[in-house]
Write an enzyme that holds these catalytic residues in place. Sequence first.
Site, PDB file in Angstrom:
ATOM      1  CG  ASN A 111      29.036  44.245  40.026  1.00 53.37           C
ATOM      2  OD1 ASN A 111      28.640  45.230  40.627  1.00 53.37           O
ATOM      3  ND2 ASN A 111      29.702  43.267  40.626  1.00 53.37           N
TER       4      ASN A 111
ATOM      5  NE  ARG B 174      35.415  25.180  38.465  1.00 56.62           N
ATOM      6  CZ  ARG B 174      35.012  25.826  39.560  1.00 56.62           C
ATOM      7  NH1 ARG B 174      33.757  26.243  39.648  1.00 56.62           N
ATOM      8  NH2 ARG B 174      35.837  26.051  40.547  1.00 56.62           N
TER       9      ARG B 174
ATOM     10  N   GLY C  90      29.502  34.185  39.036  1.00 50.18           N
ATOM     11  CA  GLY C  90      30.826  34.763  39.194  1.00 50.18           C
ATOM     12  C   GLY C  90      31.758  34.016  38.259  1.00 50.18           C
ATOM     13  CG  ASN C  91      36.339  32.494  37.389  1.00 51.76           C
ATOM     14  OD1 ASN C  91      36.381  32.703  36.182  1.00 51.76           O
ATOM     15  ND2 ASN C  91      37.116  31.581  37.968  1.00 51.76           N
TER      16      ASN C  91
ATOM     17  N   GLY D 249      29.623  38.334  41.562  1.00 50.95           N
ATOM     18  CA  GLY D 249      30.272  39.393  40.795  1.00 50.95           C
ATOM     19  C   GLY D 249      29.607  39.741  39.485  1.00 50.95           C
ATOM     20  CB  VAL D 250      28.887  37.793  36.404  1.00 52.13           C
ATOM     21  CG1 VAL D 250      28.117  38.005  35.098  1.00 52.13           C
ATOM     22  CG2 VAL D 250      30.368  37.555  36.106  1.00 52.13           C
TER      23      VAL D 250
ATOM     24  CD  GLU E 254      30.171  32.807  48.856  1.00 55.20           C
ATOM     25  OE1 GLU E 254      30.355  31.583  48.940  1.00 55.20           O
ATOM     26  OE2 GLU E 254      30.622  33.518  47.935  1.00 55.20           O
TER      27      GLU E 254
ATOM     28  CG  HIS F 191      28.464  28.763  44.457  1.00 57.66           C
ATOM     29  ND1 HIS F 191      28.260  28.625  43.099  1.00 57.66           N
ATOM     30  CD2 HIS F 191      29.741  29.168  44.607  1.00 57.66           C
ATOM     31  CE1 HIS F 191      29.370  28.933  42.448  1.00 57.66           C
ATOM     32  NE2 HIS F 191      30.283  29.270  43.351  1.00 57.66           N
TER      33      HIS F 191
ATOM     34  CG  ASN G 176      37.719  31.042  51.320  1.00 53.19           C
ATOM     35  OD1 ASN G 176      38.206  29.938  51.115  1.00 53.19           O
ATOM     36  ND2 ASN G 176      36.903  31.630  50.453  1.00 53.19           N
TER      37      ASN G 176
ATOM     38  NE  ARG H 139      34.210  28.279  49.856  1.00 50.95           N
ATOM     39  CZ  ARG H 139      34.819  28.135  48.697  1.00 50.95           C
ATOM     40  NH1 ARG H 139      36.085  28.477  48.556  1.00 50.95           N
ATOM     41  NH2 ARG H 139      34.174  27.644  47.661  1.00 50.95           N
TER      42      ARG H 139
END
Length: 397
Positions: free
Chosen positions: A332, A239, A208-209, A328-329, A382, A178, A8, A89
């Site tokens: 978790n 964003r 995620g972010n 991530g978010v 991924e 994604h 990546n 990727r």
Amino acid sequence: MSAILVVNSGSSSFKYQLIEVESEEVLASGLVERIGEESGAARHTTPEGSWATETPIRDHTAGFRAMLDAFEEHGPSLSAHPLSAVGHRVVHGGKRFHEATVVTDLVKINIEDLSELAPLHNPANLSGISAAQKAFPGVPQVAVFDTAFHQTLPPAAYTYAVDSALAEKQRVRRYGFHGTSFEYVAGATAEFLGAPVSSLKLIVLHLGNGASACAIDGGRSVETSMGMTPLEGLVMGTRSGDIDAGVLFHLHRKTGATFAELDELLNRRSGLLGLSGTGDMRDVVQAASSGDEAASAALDVYLHRIRSYVGAYYAQLGHVDAIVFTAGVGENNALVRAGALAGLAELGIMVDPSLNEAAGSGARVISAESSRVKVLVVPTNEELEIARQSFAAVSTE
């Protein structure tokens, strides 16, 4: 035992994983960063340990040499795990690439041409491909596109209501991103539920972010929140997500902001960061719990936007088997999961607080027994999806 090297590449760094084909075991992973700076850095990790070095890394080609040195010094031996392919990727495949594709000169020309749609990503992805071709001559290189999974979007979902001739000429449409994550999670969800993916209607929330939502019907993407660029849709770390385009005209008239400044504003200084001062959801939640009003407001906006998309996608699908949190978010943060689906009991969506808050690392159910729609947490992978698609691409040649 053959392996796939998954890469990546960014403009000043690249991540990699070496994945054994049959067992799908991660044999090694690493990060090469600060490419082009005076002091580059490389980190290499195997099950036996982790090693880090600092050395000048002029470009991606030099970065791949640093990676090869790490394999030679710390293992595993690439001669013992010959590469079937290097999977890359690639962020934007436009409407040209519907699946993972073995790289040829023509494919590289097309990726470069599509750089105008992803100027921050496709050129860096190409640099990684070129460096890998030099490092592994004769090994097939495979491009796996973030956008490919969404090529099944119906015209009503991907078309913007602007002048159609202009849109066609300038390639203005929804592409979605994604895709490798959504494809992996759809398959993993089907496996977890013991049902064929072709029978399931899913809403997957990749939080995620960067964040996006996807409605998946029978394994096919039919709606997704990111658009022509990754800016559209959900509120993200930095964003803005959805915004009235007229806001840009207003800011330009009132402040004289240039296109570059507006781009910077919406992509790097908005979202959670713009609303609360931090783009990290963990910090937002902590601040909100301590009574910070700006953080609380940011969290409310973030959750409101997710609920809006869940409701819209429920309407498009007509029936939903499961809502799936990932990334991530999503994997978790129990507070975000509960808040995103709060108030949706009339739609048959109910989260069980104890299941939601229980610690866990694998795929798991967090919905109440009485919930008509299952609510799941399914970790994404991924890199493994890229490895699978890369191996399939070279196996069918």
